[in-house]
Design an enzyme around this catalytic site. Structure first.
Site, PDB file in Angstrom:
ATOM      1  N   ARG A 133       0.792  -1.217   0.000  1.00  0.00           N
ATOM      2  CA  ARG A 133       0.000   0.000   0.000  1.00  0.00           C
ATOM      3  C   ARG A 133       0.837   1.286   0.000  1.00  0.00           C
ATOM      4  O   ARG A 133       0.595   2.178  -0.778  1.00  0.00           O
ATOM      5  CB  ARG A 133      -0.944   0.015   1.212  1.00  0.00           C
ATOM      6  N   HIS A 144      -8.444  -3.866  -6.677  1.00  0.00           N
ATOM      7  CA  HIS A 144      -8.082  -3.212  -5.410  1.00  0.00           C
ATOM      8  C   HIS A 144      -9.281  -3.200  -4.470  1.00  0.00           C
ATOM      9  O   HIS A 144     -10.033  -2.216  -4.418  1.00  0.00           O
ATOM     10  CB  HIS A 144      -7.614  -1.787  -5.706  1.00  0.00           C
ATOM     11  N   TYR A 180     -18.948  13.435 -10.801  1.00  0.00           N
ATOM     12  CA  TYR A 180     -18.929  14.655 -11.609  1.00  0.00           C
ATOM     13  C   TYR A 180     -17.665  14.755 -12.467  1.00  0.00           C
ATOM     14  O   TYR A 180     -17.710  15.311 -13.563  1.00  0.00           O
ATOM     15  CB  TYR A 180     -19.019  15.894 -10.710  1.00  0.00           C
TER      16      TYR A 180
END
Length: 859
Positions: free
Chosen positions: A37, A83, A127
């Site tokens: 990570r 993921h 958006y």
């Protein structure tokens, strides 16, 4: 009875100590965070989530010439396929890849609100829209389909994902990276693409490029927000040790403005650039708070006049204030000047390591060379397959009437294919292509196109074979690719750096920090500095320019001495008792000479001889194994040889001989790319390992000896030059209980020196041995007086040399070579020393006086 399927049944409970379980679980968690990570890979410069985002967008076809796609779609694909973590974490990583104030070269293009330098958050993923940026599409994913990297199963084994992306540029250095793991952190500054490519090309030409020369090409970080770096000492420490503090200051200037008509002019401070990762809105708020608290005086007003053209923050001052003093207070009390704490920590072979800038770039170049090799190998396979098909089509079209007749009379496709293979001598693939050939191929124009295609394929095949067979051509192609990428994507530097050179005091201070980092006894976390793996101190220019002598001991220790100190170590005729670890090699070293260490697993490691401390830090010197990577340091006998490389590598070669009698001759120029991480020089079988690595110059012959006294004399032509991937042919077949004892390159027919375990020795004229071929039995070179005796050494016989015998009683006996008699093949020679009843000769070596070439007074 208890139910065995019950998870709480006694049969399924394993008693474990709480502290042991906590240690194991926490370590597993820590390594999961570190590797999976938080830390980037040194090869493509990406964390796993970033790599998965780019690959998912590649799979979706979001190339720069395609329309933007909603970020929510990308995040959904990443979560569902690769993921399985939080969607906000994936989206945050995606947003950072778009922001041009976070990345020097953004890997994604965005459409919508992706945040600002004022630390405003990005709009929701439903958006915003995104697609791949041209630089990531070409330089990160352009070769993903050419079998350049390995793939692994995803979390549920339903998809395949790349373990690393075939990056053509070191994006870890270009865009930098920051991440906090467990017990360690990374904070790599971004750099300028053009400068980094110049540094890469210089390292390709000279992997041992000094740090000062590399810094001349890459003078320092290049932050996307601009600013200026105040001094270069922090840069030097960062680049040499992998850790440093770089002072960065924003760009501000003092002007005078007239606030309004009829009003007096007053001074203002205009800030146009802030240090990297400083929020503009947060900085303005900080300044306002300090003014309200009375800690900064002289400021009348602050206005943010920034727009799409750039940043502009206007600080109006009072008429009676001193602008320079106010600006000094802003530098001192606000983030307008701060320190960038750099830590060059990345994953190398799945392990976190703190690297210098040079090591980061060398790791990338090694990875890039590997991906290019795999790409060209894949292209060669594709070309050869297509060439086979085209050759089959042309062969059949040349006998068109016979082909038509065969197909007309064939009862079915299977029969037709079998008959085609027999009558036209075709492979199964060629026969299938002929059967699926459309009728338009029969026209004259199509046949001419096939002829041209075959010629083009043969040209391509030859070029690919040249690239795969000659490393210099491969590196030349690598440099051409780098120059092409520089031409397309290079941009002017944004961050200013002081032009003056480092002072000698600053350099000495930085070098001292390298030394302290390398010799500190403080325990470290999982990460460690790669410079510290060898335990070596700094390279001081004064020592680097000094020639010396390299001494290597029997048990694998090495030390560098000055000529005067080495003169006291030269052997003298006689017997020395109680010698624990005798010196077995004396090599003259020139200033700044390179060493090649060859390990038993066939890897070569390059190191500057002057990295060895001049003089004796320890009585025995430095263990050779300590110069190798950590996986080999536990084996004191891991190093087969340590030899200085000549300045002209084009004329020499290296004989690599395995314990099972396989050998190959490798050009020394192929060893030039060896780094501290290692370069594969020979691929050994599982049950075999390297026995010897012997340099060969102008010698025309090679003589091998076994413990049974058998000698094999081979001309140089029996060992043609081979590349690094080759295993080498079998040159000497060993009998049961027979082992190799020596490998001697020499001039044609030169004398040999043979020594047995019971102290018998002789000089043997080499021309008495017949010239053999690979795999021959050779000649019996030494007859033994007893069945228990065996050959322990075979060396050259220089007339003025000294023969050193090291015995099982730790005695070292030096005898002039000229006192040893010359005998023929069928003889035992003379007993040159008296041994005690239970004493045997363990090893032998010849020391030959060497003199350093004298330079004329004119020089």
């Amino acid at each position: 009875m208890t139910d065995p399927l019950d998870p709480l049944s006694p049969e399924r409970i394993i008693p474990t100590a709480l502290h042991q379980e906590m240690q194991r679980s926490y370590l597993e968690y820590a390594m999961s965070v570190i590797v999976g990570r938080a830390l980037p890979d040194a090869r493509d410069g990406l964390k796993p989530v970033q790599r998965r985002i780019l690959y998912a967008m590649h799979e979706l076809g979001l190339t720069p010439d395609r329309p933007f796609r909603k970020c929510a779609r990308v995040v959904g694909d990443v979560l569902g396929k690769y993921h399985p973590h939080g969607d906000q974490a994936v989206y945050d990583a995606l947003v950072r890849l778009v922001q041009d104030f976070s990345c020097r070269y953004p890997l994604l293009a965005g459409h919508g609100n992706f945040g600002s330098i004022d630390n405003d958050p990005a709009a929701a993923m439903r958006y915003t829209e995104t697609r791949l940026a041209p630089i990531s599409h070409e330089a990160m994913l352009g070769e993903i389909g050419d079998e350049t990297v390995d793939f692994a199963a995803n979390f549920d084994n339903s998809q395949q994902e790349p373990t690393v992306l075939p990056a053509q540029l070191p994006f870890l250095v270009l865009n930098g990276c920051s991440g906090i793991a467990v017990g360690m952190a990374t904070n790599i500054p971004p750099h300028n693409l053009g400068e980094v490519i110049d540094g890469l090309i210089a390292l390709v030409d000279n992997p041992e490029l000094p740090d000062r020369d590399l810094m001349a090409l890459i003078p320092g970080p290049d932050f996307p927000t601009g600013g200026q770096i105040l001094d270069r000492q922090g840069i030097w420490e960062t680049y040499c040790t992998g850790r440093g503090s770089i002072p960065v200051r924003g760009i501000a200037r003092i002007e005078e403005i007239q606030p309004g008509k009829g009003r007096h002019r007053r001074p203002v401070i205009i800030v146009t650039e802030l240090p990297y990762q400083v929020s503009k809105a947060g900085w303005i708020e900080k300044v306002a708070d300090l003014v309200n608290q009375g800690k900064i005086e002289g400021i009348a007003d602050i206005r943010d006049e920034s727009d799409r053209e750039g940043m502009r923050v206007v600080i109006e001052l009072r008429r009676d204030s001193k602008p320079d003093a106010v600006l000094g207070q802003l530098y001192k009390r606000t983030p307008l000047q701060n320190n960038f704490g750099s830590i060059l920590l990345a994953l190398v072979d799945g392990q976190p390591r703190q690297l210098s800038l040079k090591q980061l770039l060398l790791h990338f170049l090694e990875f890039r060379e590997e991906t290019l090799t795999r790409r060209y190998r894949h292209q060669l396979e594709q070309t050869e397959q297509r060439l086979e098909i085209v050759a089959g089509l042309r062969r059949c079209l040349g006998r068109l009437d016979e082909l038509v007749e065969l197909l007309r009379n064939a009862p079915d496709g299977s029969t037709a294919r079998a008959q085609l293979q027999v009558r036209f001598d075709l492979s199964e693939r060629q026969a299938d292509s002929v059967l699926s050939m459309p009728l338009r191929r029969l026209t004259g124009l199509e046949q001419e196109n096939l002829r041209r295609e075959q010629a083009d394929l043969e040209t391509t095949q030859a070029r690919l074979q040249q690239l795969l067979g000659d490393r210099r051509e491969l590196l030349k192609a690598l440099k051409q690719d780098l120059r092409a990428l520089k031409k397309r994507y290079a941009s002017p530097r944004l961050t200013r750096i002081p032009s003056q050179e480092l002072s000698e005091v600053a350099i000495a201070s930085a070098q001292l920090s390298v030394f302290n980092a390398g010799t500190s006894s403080r325990p470290r976390a999982i990460a460690s500095s790669s410079d510290n793996e060898t335990g070596l101190g700094p390279l001081f220019d004064g020592e680097a320019d000094e020639p010396g002598v390299l001494l290597r001991s029997r048990d694998g220790y090495v030390q560098r001495l000055s000529d005067r100190a080495a003169a006291r170590q030269r052997p003298k005729v006689g017997v020395s008792d109680g010698v624990d670890d005798p010196t077995v090699a004396y090599d003259l070293l020139e200033a700044r000479q390179q060493l090649l260490l060859v390990s038993r697993d066939g890897r070569g490691f390059g190191i500057e001889a002057q990295r060895l401390p001049l003089g004796r830090r320890q009585p025995r010197g430095l263990p050779l194994a300590s110069l190798l990577p950590s996986d080999l340091q536990t084996d004191p006998q891991a190093v087969v040889t340590c030899l200085p490389l000549p300045s002209d590598l084009d004329r020499g070669s290296l004989i690599l001989l395995t314990e099972q009698g396989r050998a190959k001759r490798l050009p020394l120029s192929d060893c030039a790319g060896s780094t501290a991480r290692g370069l594969s020089l020979l691929k050994t079988k599982e049950d075999d390992q390297l026995y010897a690595a012997v340099p060969m110059g102008s010698e025309a012959e090679l003589v091998l000896g076994t413990s049974s006294g058998r000698l094999l004399r081979l001309p140089e032509t029996q060992l043609p030059l081979m590349g690094r991937p080759a295993q080498g042919p079998q040159v000497m077949r060993l009998r049961p209980q027979e082992t190799l004892v020596g490998c001697v390159p020499q001039a044609a027919g030169a004398d040999l020196l043979l020594i047995s375990a019971e102290g018998w020795a002789k000089r043997l004229p080499g021309h008495l041995l017949r010239l053999a071929q690979r795999g021959d039995l050779g000649n019996i070179g030494l007859r033994f007086q007893s069945k228990q005796d065996r050959l322990v050494a075979i060396t050259g016989a220089p007339a003025k040399g000294l023969l050193g015998l090291y015995t099982s009683h730790q005695r070292l006996i030096w005898i002039p070579v000229g006192q040893i008699s010359i005998w023929g093949i069928d003889s035992s020679g003379d007993r040159i020393t008296e041994l005690q009843p239970d004493e045997q000769v363990l090893s032998a070596q010849v020391w030959q006086p060497q003199s350093r070439p004298q330079t004329s007074s004119d020089e």
